[in-house]
Design a protein around this motif. Sequence first.
Motif, PDB file in Angstrom:
ATOM      1  N   ASP A   1       2.006   1.614  -3.550  1.00  0.00           N
ATOM      2  CA  ASP A   1       1.032   2.287  -4.383  1.00  0.00           C
ATOM      3  C   ASP A   1       0.642   3.633  -4.340  1.00  0.00           C
ATOM      4  O   ASP A   1       0.580   4.477  -5.371  1.00  0.00           O
ATOM      5  CB  ASP A   1      -0.330   1.585  -4.073  1.00  0.00           C
ATOM      6  CG  ASP A   1      -0.421   0.019  -4.725  1.00  0.00           C
ATOM      7  OD1 ASP A   1       0.377  -0.269  -5.761  1.00  0.00           O
ATOM      8  OD2 ASP A   1      -0.949  -0.671  -4.145  1.00  0.00           O
ATOM      9  N   ALA A   2       0.944   3.917  -2.924  1.00  0.00           N
ATOM     10  CA  ALA A   2       0.856   5.515  -2.721  1.00  0.00           C
ATOM     11  C   ALA A   2       1.844   6.316  -3.243  1.00  0.00           C
ATOM     12  O   ALA A   2       1.647   7.376  -3.592  1.00  0.00           O
ATOM     13  CB  ALA A   2       0.621   5.698  -1.015  1.00  0.00           C
TER      14      ALA A   2
ATOM     15  N   GLU B   1       0.848  -1.238   0.025  1.00  0.00           N
ATOM     16  CA  GLU B   1      -0.035   0.072  -0.023  1.00  0.00           C
ATOM     17  C   GLU B   1       0.867   1.383  -0.109  1.00  0.00           C
ATOM     18  O   GLU B   1       0.556   2.380  -0.759  1.00  0.00           O
ATOM     19  CB  GLU B   1      -0.805   0.131   1.327  1.00  0.00           C
ATOM     20  CG  GLU B   1      -2.082  -1.098   0.982  1.00  0.00           C
ATOM     21  CD  GLU B   1      -2.930  -1.274   2.418  1.00  0.00           C
ATOM     22  OE1 GLU B   1      -2.610  -0.468   3.194  1.00  0.00           O
ATOM     23  OE2 GLU B   1      -3.664  -2.080   2.420  1.00  0.00           O
ATOM     24  N   LEU B   2       2.099   1.277   0.528  1.00  0.00           N
ATOM     25  CA  LEU B   2       2.828   2.438   0.802  1.00  0.00           C
ATOM     26  C   LEU B   2       3.493   2.539  -0.660  1.00  0.00           C
ATOM     27  O   LEU B   2       3.448   3.693  -1.098  1.00  0.00           O
ATOM     28  CB  LEU B   2       4.088   2.063   1.548  1.00  0.00           C
ATOM     29  CG  LEU B   2       5.167   3.233   1.752  1.00  0.00           C
ATOM     30  CD1 LEU B   2       4.467   4.444   2.495  1.00  0.00           C
ATOM     31  CD2 LEU B   2       6.360   2.550   2.596  1.00  0.00           C
TER      32      LEU B   2
ATOM     33  N   GLY C   1       1.225   6.759  -6.777  1.00  0.00           N
ATOM     34  CA  GLY C   1      -0.072   7.709  -6.829  1.00  0.00           C
ATOM     35  C   GLY C   1       0.405   9.074  -6.973  1.00  0.00           C
ATOM     36  O   GLY C   1      -0.420  10.047  -7.516  1.00  0.00           O
ATOM     37  N   THR C   2       1.751   9.308  -6.580  1.00  0.00           N
ATOM     38  CA  THR C   2       2.244  10.835  -6.599  1.00  0.00           C
ATOM     39  C   THR C   2       2.923  11.030  -7.845  1.00  0.00           C
ATOM     40  O   THR C   2       3.380  12.159  -8.195  1.00  0.00           O
ATOM     41  CB  THR C   2       3.250  11.022  -5.575  1.00  0.00           C
ATOM     42  OG1 THR C   2       4.520  10.483  -5.694  1.00  0.00           O
ATOM     43  CG2 THR C   2       2.695  10.605  -4.250  1.00  0.00           C
TER      44      THR C   2
END
Length: 226
Positions: free
Chosen positions: A215-216, A212-213, A219-220
Amino acid sequence: MSASGLGQPPRVEATVPRRYELVLPPGWVRIPLREGTKEALEKVLFTHMGQVPEGIPRDAAMRFRLDMRRRLEKQARAARRNGGLDLYLPVLPRGGIFLMASFIVAEMPIGQDRSVPPQAVIAQLADEGVPGGTAAMVEVAGEPALRRDYASAVDEEQQGSASGDVQPAALPTRRVDYVIPVAGDSGRWISITFSTPGDGDIDSEFTDVLVELFDAVVGTFKWSYE
């Protein structure tokens, strides 16, 4: 924020990005793979890594850093041979240990005709799937991209981590790949590939948090035309 340039084709149009940008989590650093690699590794080992994992005696700190340098240089060489642009690593310990994780941004040849729209290529790749995992079309920087999530055995080049431990060859890793077309330049692609053994269980809650980290971070992602 981390930013890295792209290798440019002979003719570069104004609408083609010159680099990409990412926002990194605290404690992560970028190791450029095309130039400046040696200097970046020196900075990581002797500036960022002021601490060593718990259990390593103070008088063994230098040996730990030299061993880490050898392992990171090996990982960087392997990534560069595979078209790598940048290697990203966590360099600050959490709870006395270093996270065993990394991701690589690389140029990748898809081998498709430039006349084929990127969305069609991504759809085809998503339909092909990935053994033992999932593949799906997603959106990155407002454009279609491919995300693959699967397990992979650790190969010899990838063994070792920021913890300084050599991982058994049979230990699987959780991998997440993003395949992204270069905006405005049909036929050119980059990949962002994340790999971690997590806490030894690639399906654990801890490993999911690391994914999840990542993927985040993706996302940037954005293109820069400066």
